[in-house]
Design a protein around this motif. Sequence first.
Motif: not given
Length: 135
Positions: A81-84, A100-102, A121-122, A124-129
């Motif tokens: 997740i990206r913030f800033g 669809s939950r985290f 959230w949609r 700022v989520i940078a990816g799923f790993f």
Amino acid sequence: MIKYDDLIGVPFKNNGRDIKTGVDCYGLAMEVYGRFGIKLPEFFADYDDSDKISNIIHGQMDSSVWREVKPPYPVPALLAIRFGVPSPIVNHTGVYIGNSRFIHIREKTGVCIENIHSIAWRHVIAGFFIYKGQL
């Protein structure tokens, strides 16, 4: 089926790794992955040290430790997740738990479950790993 009820409201603690006393975002990821029988590698970064967190998370995501996945997302999957402001950096993690939950932790509210598609959230989520050897 994995349960998360006992995690809701666990307080934030910088570098925390114990759900009795508090966890940070990566400590929570370690706990959730552990419930799936997966031991994540350790790393510590101060909550306010966004550059270090970004470098470690981004460095791990680019290595053989983590592999980016596309939908349908497996459970568990680590969210970057990206913030800033002005330029967002990866400095937070959560764990995708399906439907669809985290689950993640917020400093003021503790551990909570949210929707990956919510307006908050949609973007700022940078990816799923996934962790190496997970699948």
